[in-house]
Design a protein around this motif. Sequence first.
Motif, short mmCIF file in Angstrom:
data_model
loop_
_atom_site.label_atom_id
_atom_site.label_comp_id
_atom_site.label_asym_id
_atom_site.label_seq_id
_atom_site.Cartn_x
_atom_site.Cartn_y
_atom_site.Cartn_z
N ILE A 29 17.11 14.56 59.71
CA ILE A 29 16.17 14.94 60.46
C ILE A 29 16.29 16.59 59.93
CG2 ILE A 29 15.83 17.14 62.44
CD1 ILE A 29 17.39 14.96 64.26
N GLY A 30 17.58 16.95 59.67
CA GLY A 30 17.57 18.38 58.19
C GLY A 30 17.50 18.33 57.27
N LEU A 31 17.67 16.64 56.87
CA LEU A 31 16.81 16.98 55.12
C LEU A 31 16.11 17.07 55.49
CD1 LEU A 31 19.45 14.48 53.78
CD2 LEU A 31 19.56 16.57 53.67
N PHE A 32 15.23 15.98 55.74
CA PHE A 32 13.75 16.02 56.39
C PHE A 32 13.20 17.82 56.21
CE2 PHE A 32 13.93 11.83 57.27
CZ PHE A 32 13.99 10.81 56.19
N ARG A 193 30.20 24.89 62.70
CA ARG A 193 30.17 26.73 63.33
C ARG A 193 28.95 26.79 63.32
NH1 ARG A 193 34.55 31.20 62.12
NH2 ARG A 193 33.41 32.71 64.09
N ILE A 194 28.49 26.92 61.89
CA ILE A 194 26.86 26.28 61.46
C ILE A 194 26.11 25.63 62.02
CG2 ILE A 194 24.90 26.47 59.50
CD1 ILE A 194 27.71 27.11 57.35
N GLY A 195 26.65 24.47 62.22
CA GLY A 195 25.77 22.94 62.18
C GLY A 195 25.58 23.65 64.44
N ALA A 250 21.48 19.81 59.22
CA ALA A 250 22.31 18.40 58.52
C ALA A 250 24.19 18.77 58.34
CB ALA A 250 21.64 18.98 56.84
N LEU A 251 24.18 20.18 58.22
CA LEU A 251 25.87 20.27 58.69
C LEU A 251 26.26 19.64 60.38
CD1 LEU A 251 26.33 23.45 56.69
CD2 LEU A 251 26.82 21.48 56.14
#
Length: 281
Positions: A29-32, A193-195, A250-251
Amino acid sequence: MNGTESYGERLTILARIGFAARGMVYLLIGLFAIDVARHGGQPSDNQGVLGSLSQSSLGSFLLLLCAAGFAGYALWRLIEAALDPEHRSRSLKGRLERAGYAMSGIVYGALALAAVNLVLRKAPAAEGSPGDRTAQGWSAWLLDQPGGQAVLVICGVIFFFIALAQAVKACRGRFDELAADVPVPEAVRWAGRIGYAARAIVFAMIGWFVINAALHADPDEAGGLGAALRQLRDQEHGPLLLFIVASGLALFGLFSIVEALYRHVRIDGSQLREIARTARQ
């Protein structure tokens, strides 16, 4: 190994596969979405990613693996919600957490069914954000029920609570559920944390969509992950906002794959049966 131990072992393995499947889907999902932020197009959600997987050379194998993982993850979350093995229900916060676990279990159970349907070709290979249509369908059904508008508002509030819990986890950066005997590497901690921060933003937006659908009695205002990503894309400086949140998702996917390997998810089958027996009394 007796029956209860074998049951716990199987459920533990399924839960770990579930974390890995969740991680793979979030990573995609993140990469797309990063690609959409850079080149334009339509963001995808979790069901859209499953549709994309179905078109790959190993599509059926990957979908069956995801289905098994999602089913195990859903069952684990529903057990947490229904049986309360960690005794969270003693406080309002604990009850809300269990409600969030129940919603998560339902969502991932639906994803498991969607993956199986794709393998059996009972559903077309969905692209884009089919999860938005699902959210709108459920919202329309609830709005047609007595008291459904209030229930929909409560669902939106639960999403806000989930977003708050994700934000708190992002701020604290404590991941005690990972193996306590090995310190969590700083890179993994920051990925988590970022995710979690990205997920907090997305869940808050979904909660807002649901509440708006209830207040305006308009199911078309409901939406899921795809709607949240599109809303970010359509803002001023939208591509940058989408790129930031998509990178976070993505992370989170990578962090979930780490969780699949190192998270404490040992499930005691005999303990679950004892809890279930006590709950029936």
